[in-house]
Scaffold this motif. Structure first.
Motif, PDB file in Angstrom:
ATOM      1  N   UNK B 108       0.844  -1.206   0.000  1.00 41.49           N
ATOM      2  CA  UNK B 108       0.000   0.000   0.000  1.00 41.49           C
ATOM      3  C   UNK B 108       0.873   1.248   0.000  1.00 41.49           C
ATOM      4  N   UNK B 109       1.924   1.212   0.833  1.00 42.39           N
ATOM      5  CA  UNK B 109       2.864   2.351   0.897  1.00 42.39           C
ATOM      6  C   UNK B 109       3.470   2.601  -0.488  1.00 42.39           C
ATOM      7  N   UNK B 110       3.904   1.512  -1.117  1.00 51.04           N
ATOM      8  CA  UNK B 110       4.559   1.640  -2.433  1.00 51.04           C
ATOM      9  C   UNK B 110       3.617   2.258  -3.462  1.00 51.04           C
ATOM     10  N   UNK B 111       2.369   1.798  -3.431  1.00 52.81           N
ATOM     11  CA  UNK B 111       1.388   2.325  -4.394  1.00 52.81           C
ATOM     12  C   UNK B 111       1.164   3.818  -4.178  1.00 52.81           C
ATOM     13  N   UNK B 112       1.061   4.194  -2.900  1.00 53.66           N
ATOM     14  CA  UNK B 112       0.829   5.614  -2.600  1.00 53.66           C
ATOM     15  C   UNK B 112       2.016   6.471  -3.041  1.00 53.66           C
ATOM     16  N   UNK B 113       3.221   5.952  -2.863  1.00 53.73           N
ATOM     17  CA  UNK B 113       4.421   6.687  -3.291  1.00 53.73           C
ATOM     18  C   UNK B 113       4.391   6.859  -4.818  1.00 53.73           C
ATOM     19  N   UNK B 114       4.047   5.785  -5.517  1.00 50.49           N
ATOM     20  CA  UNK B 114       4.017   5.828  -6.982  1.00 50.49           C
ATOM     21  C   UNK B 114       3.060   6.889  -7.505  1.00 50.49           C
ATOM     22  N   UNK B 115       1.946   7.048  -6.796  1.00 53.01           N
ATOM     23  CA  UNK B 115       0.950   8.020  -7.261  1.00 53.01           C
ATOM     24  C   UNK B 115       1.018   9.351  -6.499  1.00 53.01           C
ATOM     25  N   UNK B 116       2.171   9.588  -5.852  1.00 53.31           N
ATOM     26  CA  UNK B 116       2.361  10.847  -5.113  1.00 53.31           C
ATOM     27  C   UNK B 116       1.275  11.088  -4.074  1.00 53.31           C
ATOM     28  N   UNK B 117       0.836  10.035  -3.437  1.00 56.12           N
ATOM     29  CA  UNK B 117      -0.236  10.198  -2.454  1.00 56.12           C
ATOM     30  C   UNK B 117       0.267   9.885  -1.039  1.00 56.12           C
ATOM     31  N   UNK B 118       1.575   9.592  -0.905  1.00 51.58           N
ATOM     32  CA  UNK B 118       2.089   9.173   0.392  1.00 51.58           C
ATOM     33  C   UNK B 118       1.983  10.269   1.454  1.00 51.58           C
ATOM     34  N   UNK B 119       1.986  11.550   1.007  1.00 51.47           N
ATOM     35  CA  UNK B 119       1.851  12.635   1.987  1.00 51.47           C
ATOM     36  C   UNK B 119       0.384  12.992   2.233  1.00 51.47           C
ATOM     37  N   UNK B 120      -0.509  12.240   1.625  1.00 50.82           N
ATOM     38  CA  UNK B 120      -1.941  12.559   1.789  1.00 50.82           C
ATOM     39  C   UNK B 120      -2.682  11.428   2.487  1.00 50.82           C
ATOM     40  N   UNK B 121      -1.906  10.555   3.133  1.00 51.36           N
ATOM     41  CA  UNK B 121      -2.496   9.375   3.760  1.00 51.36           C
ATOM     42  C   UNK B 121      -3.602   9.702   4.758  1.00 51.36           C
ATOM     43  N   UNK B 122      -3.409  10.834   5.453  1.00 57.28           N
ATOM     44  CA  UNK B 122      -4.370  11.147   6.518  1.00 57.28           C
ATOM     45  C   UNK B 122      -5.510  12.051   6.051  1.00 57.28           C
ATOM     46  N   UNK B 123      -5.512  12.362   4.757  1.00 60.56           N
ATOM     47  CA  UNK B 123      -6.590  13.235   4.256  1.00 60.56           C
ATOM     48  C   UNK B 123      -7.880  12.447   4.099  1.00 60.56           C
ATOM     49  N   UNK B 124      -8.986  13.089   4.436  1.00 58.71           N
ATOM     50  CA  UNK B 124     -10.286  12.425   4.299  1.00 58.71           C
ATOM     51  C   UNK B 124     -10.714  12.411   2.834  1.00 58.71           C
ATOM     52  N   UNK B 125     -11.558  11.461   2.485  1.00 55.82           N
ATOM     53  CA  UNK B 125     -12.042  11.341   1.116  1.00 55.82           C
ATOM     54  C   UNK B 125     -12.632  12.643   0.594  1.00 55.82           C
ATOM     55  N   UNK B 126     -13.376  13.332   1.455  1.00 53.20           N
ATOM     56  CA  UNK B 126     -14.055  14.552   0.981  1.00 53.20           C
ATOM     57  C   UNK B 126     -13.084  15.708   0.745  1.00 53.20           C
ATOM     58  N   UNK B 127     -11.848  15.554   1.243  1.00 59.64           N
ATOM     59  CA  UNK B 127     -10.865  16.630   1.056  1.00 59.64           C
ATOM     60  C   UNK B 127     -10.038  16.448  -0.219  1.00 59.64           C
ATOM     61  N   UNK B 128     -10.273  15.352  -0.928  1.00 61.03           N
ATOM     62  CA  UNK B 128      -9.448  15.051  -2.100  1.00 61.03           C
ATOM     63  C   UNK B 128     -10.049  15.621  -3.380  1.00 61.03           C
ATOM     64  N   UNK B 129      -9.162  15.994  -4.314  1.00 58.59           N
ATOM     65  CA  UNK B 129      -9.647  16.447  -5.617  1.00 58.59           C
ATOM     66  C   UNK B 129     -10.096  15.215  -6.414  1.00 58.59           C
ATOM     67  N   UNK B 130     -10.749  15.453  -7.562  1.00 58.95           N
ATOM     68  CA  UNK B 130     -11.248  14.316  -8.347  1.00 58.95           C
ATOM     69  C   UNK B 130     -10.093  13.423  -8.809  1.00 58.95           C
ATOM     70  N   UNK B 131      -8.990  14.056  -9.214  1.00 64.65           N
ATOM     71  CA  UNK B 131      -7.828  13.290  -9.660  1.00 64.65           C
ATOM     72  C   UNK B 131      -7.261  12.428  -8.536  1.00 64.65           C
ATOM     73  N   UNK B 132      -7.196  13.009  -7.339  1.00 60.67           N
ATOM     74  CA  UNK B 132      -6.679  12.255  -6.182  1.00 60.67           C
ATOM     75  C   UNK B 132      -7.613  11.093  -5.852  1.00 60.67           C
ATOM     76  N   UNK B 133      -8.913  11.344  -5.971  1.00 60.42           N
ATOM     77  CA  UNK B 133      -9.883  10.270  -5.706  1.00 60.42           C
ATOM     78  C   UNK B 133      -9.668   9.121  -6.698  1.00 60.42           C
ATOM     79  N   UNK B 134      -9.387   9.499  -7.944  1.00 57.97           N
ATOM     80  CA  UNK B 134      -9.138   8.480  -8.966  1.00 57.97           C
ATOM     81  C   UNK B 134      -7.898   7.669  -8.593  1.00 57.97           C
ATOM     82  N   UNK B 135      -6.875   8.363  -8.074  1.00 56.60           N
ATOM     83  CA  UNK B 135      -5.647   7.656  -7.681  1.00 56.60           C
ATOM     84  C   UNK B 135      -5.937   6.660  -6.553  1.00 56.60           C
ATOM     85  N   UNK B 136      -6.755   7.082  -5.576  1.00 61.16           N
ATOM     86  CA  UNK B 136      -7.115   6.178  -4.467  1.00 61.16           C
ATOM     87  C   UNK B 136      -7.855   4.963  -5.020  1.00 61.16           C
TER      88      UNK B 136
END
Lengths: 522, 235
Positions: B108-136
């Motif tokens: 999971x960590x590796x996937x988040x790093x690949x999609x530049x989401x590792x620093x957004x681990x603690x962000x809630x779903x509603x705080x994410x942009x559409x692109x970030x939601x797609x990455x999740x």
């Protein structure tokens, strides 16, 4: 089930954490809870039932009426789209995961209990009203809450069953909708006949909805009978209702849990609808479900320059209206305004038209908060049209005034005929309705201009409501003074409408510049 | 791996998909191309078990709606819809629990790093942009190490880096023996990666060819696509 319980647990935890993180939200919640709790405590400490001891039959009648409306509205949506417990995240993650559909359904059911909790809380705060009007049985309130819970748990289950059957053929759906509509029309006709004879809404509700046919009618009657314990105690219909609802909820749940389920498609469309409704709500818009749009060739755009905005809105109104300007808003405003007069005590019936117009403009305030201008301002076209801001504002709001004129005249004439009022009062009533409509429209515009972009639509709604009420103070005061001095209904309404008109014009002049750019419009 | 036989789907009287049959084998990237309204999303939703249909669909030899089949396929929907009140990391934890995955955290960590989401681990779903939601949504589908995976218009809303990562992932999945099915109407987005093309129009598969067959005929994907869709429009 561990994954499903995980979502529920974590979501709850994060929501609570979120409230504590945002100080302003926390304060808002504390204020609302404190206010409601105070109202509740004050009403509980008072001598309940002594203000107006209404008969238990009236309570039972109201319960049947309320549950009939609640089941009708929820089941008609259910027939069309299937009610749903789910969100799109559930569809995308859960429906495709290796979890039994039956467990997924159970999870949806558990989630719905959360929704029920909110409904129960809302009912909880109706207690002061009920306590002031009826003598309550011990633990009566708890049974009332149980009835609400029974409704909230049963209608999605019934909807799923009905939708699964009716979705297979369009004909089945049409038949079911027709049966539901005919049943409601029949009930409405019976109630209207009784109302025309008694001319008293209270006694109509008592006689019509206390009929044994209604009391024992499956689901609606059963749910209302549970609520009727609050004032009537243990009656045969209570036992029939309670056992009927228990058997129904448990029976359908067991049936759905153990059968080989394939309900994902059934809830998919409903879920998509819920998702768009929630999105619209977040953006401060209203979503009208399955609304018919008439696309006739004789509906054509006209006008040049800024006036094309009015023409476009006119086209919009004609495409959505049942008959030119008459649409569901017209009907609701008339029903609410006239209905309000009927539930008011006899002592104030000399001012029937005033009661009608006051409640109707209150309804208009709610409806107009999500009006046409909102839709107009969020698109870029209006800012690009080469015309002055004043001109564009005039044309962008003109359709709203024409609609209000149509609604106001219909409302006033019907009420005038019903309550045998004179022409002057009818005209004053229509004037007030139109003038207040103008005040609401331009207060909205002014708020946008002054406040700019505010995050949180609820806060915006609250601010607009407060500002509107403040602006209306001179009009309300002038009506009270006119009423006190002349004692005449005509002059009271005329003072209200006349000052309302002056306020609307002033607000229009102050609102200039709103259409200069999209940022000013908020 | 994925076998679709005589798939048909009707909405009321409209036949959205008509008697469609195709296979996507392990280590193969199949693309479902077609204009808007061709029936691509209905086909994908039927394979994902979200719709009732006529015909048969098997994944890894199991009927697609069975628990066994669901355990081995991943699905990235067209519109990312994620839980507003779960954080990015909790989404992955939720998937790990739902699919009963073990030792998933590192991946999971590796996937988040690949999609530049590792620093957004603690962000809630509603705080994410559409692109970030797609990455999740993509990370969740990849976390289960699927044997077959479906992407419905996966590039929409993604930034250039994420698009590049996703294309690399398509190839990695193929190399690991996973059967990949991508539905899109943007031909350029899959030009470099596809092995088999399925061109749909008006609910039917009009073309079912491998890259080798296409190369032998000397036609480009775009030429074949327009020859099929334009011919249909002209009729």
């Amino acid at each position: 089930m561990s994954a499903l319980l995980f979502i529920i647990r974590r979501s709850l935890k994060n929501i609570i954490k979120g409230v504590f993180k945002k100080f302003s939200t926390l304060i808002g919640y504390i204020v609302v809870i404190a206010f409601l709790a105070l109202t509740l405590i004050l009403s509980m400490s008072g001598s309940g039932g002594n203000i107006r001891s209404a008969p238990p039959e009236l309570f039972n009648g109201i319960a049947v009426l309320v549950f009939t409306i609640m089941y009708y509205t929820s089941l008609s949506v259910g027939i069309e789209k299937g009610s749903t417990y789910f969100r799109m995240a559930d569809v995308n993650f859960l429906f495709t995961s290796p979890i039994r559909p039956n467990d997924v359904l159970l999870y949806g059911f558990l989630k719905n209990i959360g929704g029920t909790f909110i409904m129960v809380i809302l009912t909880f705060f109706q207690i002061p009203n009920i306590k002031n009007n009826f003598v309550l049985q011990p633990y009566g309130i708890w049974m009332l809450l149980a009835a609400v819970a029974a409704y909230a748990l049963s209608f999605p289950l019934i909807s799923i069953i009905i939708y699964s059957w009716s979705s297979k053929e369009k004909k089945r759906r049409q038949i079911l909708k027709r049966i539901l509509n005919i049943a409601v029309l029949a009930i409405g006709a019976i109630a209207l006949i009784s109302l025309s004879q008694t001319r008293n809404l209270g006694s109509t509700i008592e006689t019509v909805f206390n009929n044994p046919v209604f009391k024992y009618f499956p689901v609606i009657g059963w749910t209302a009978s549970i609520a009727s314990y609050a004032v009537s105690g243990f009656t045969p219909e209570f036992w029939v209702g309670a056992s009927g609802m228990l058997a129904l909820i448990v029976g359908i749940s067991i049936f759905l849990y153990f059968m080989k389920l394939d309900f994902y498609e059934d809830v998919l469309v409903g879920t998509e609808y819920v998702e768009s409704a929630l999105k619209a709500k977040r953006e401060g818009k209203s979503i009208k479900f399955n609304e018919k749009i008439k696309n006739k060739e004789n509906f054509k755009l006209g006008g040049k320059g800024a006036s094309v905005i009015f023409s476009r809105q006119l086209l919009d109104i004609r495409r959505y209206s049942h008959f030119f300007f008459i649409d569901s808003t017209t009907l609701w405003i008339i029903i609410a305004g006239i209905g309000f007069r009927f539930i008011m005590p006899d002592e104030v019936h000399d001012f029937s038209m005033l009661l009608v117009v006051c409640f109707s403009v209150y309804m208009l305030l709610i409806f107009q908060m999500q009006g046409r201008l909102n839709t107009e301002l969020e698109k870029h076209y209006i800012y690009l049209i080469p015309a002055s801001s004043h001109k564009k504002l005039f044309y962008a709001t003109f359709a709203e005034h024409v609609k209000n004129l149509a609604d106001g005249v219909i409302l006033s004439v019907i009420s005038g005929l019903l309550f045998k009022s004179d022409i002057g009062t009818i005209a004053a009533c229509a004037l007030t309705y139109i003038a207040y409509g103008g005040v609401f429209v331009y207060t909205d515009v002014l708020c946008r201009k002054l406040l700019g972009k505010i995050h949180g639509k609820t806060l915006v709604f609250f601010i607009k409501l407060m500002v509107t009420l403040l602006i209306l103070i001179p009009s309300i005061v002038s009506a009270i003074v006119a009423g006190a001095v002349t004692g005449s209904e005509f002059w009271t309404i005329f003072a209200m409408g006349g000052t309302g008109l002056i306020l609307a014009l002033t607000l229009y002049i102050l609102s200039a510049g709103i259409l200069d750019n999209i940022e000013v419009a908020g | 791996m994925l076998v679709v036989k005589n798939l048909s789907k009707k909405y009321e009287k409209v036949e959205a998909v008509k008697d469609v049959s195709f296979e996507v084998y392990p280590g193969e990237i199949g693309v479902l191309l077609g204009p808007n309204g061709a029936g691509k999303s209905t086909t994908i939703k039927s394979i994902a078990g979200l719709l009732r249909f006529d015909g048969s669909i098997t994944i890894d030899g199991k009927e697609n709606k069975t628990i066994g089949a669901k355990r081995v396929f991943g699905y990235v929907p067209e519109s990312p819809a994620i839980y507003e009140s779960l954080t990015v990391w909790e989404h992955l934890e939720f998937i790990a629990r739902a699919y009963e995955l073990k030792d998933w955290a590192e991946q999971a960590e590796k996937l988040l790093v690949r999609f530049d989401m590792d620093d957004k681990k603690k962000m809630l779903g509603k705080e994410l942009s559409k692109g970030m939601q797609q990455k999740v949504s993509i990370c969740c589908a990849l976390l289960i190490n699927p044997k077959m995976i479906m992407f419905d218009e996966p590039m929409i809303g993604l930034d250039p880096k994420a698009i590049k990562e996703l294309k690399d992932i398509f190839v990695e999945l193929k190399n690991s023996g996973c059967a990949v099915l991508i539905s899109t109407h943007i031909i350029d987005s899959i030009e470099e990666v596809w092995d088999k093309v399925l061109i749909m129009n008006k609910g039917e598969i009009k073309v079912n060819r491998t890259r080798a067959e296409m190369e032998a005929s000397g036609e480009s994907l775009e030429q074949v696509f327009f020859s099929v869709t334009d011919k249909e429009e002209g009729q």
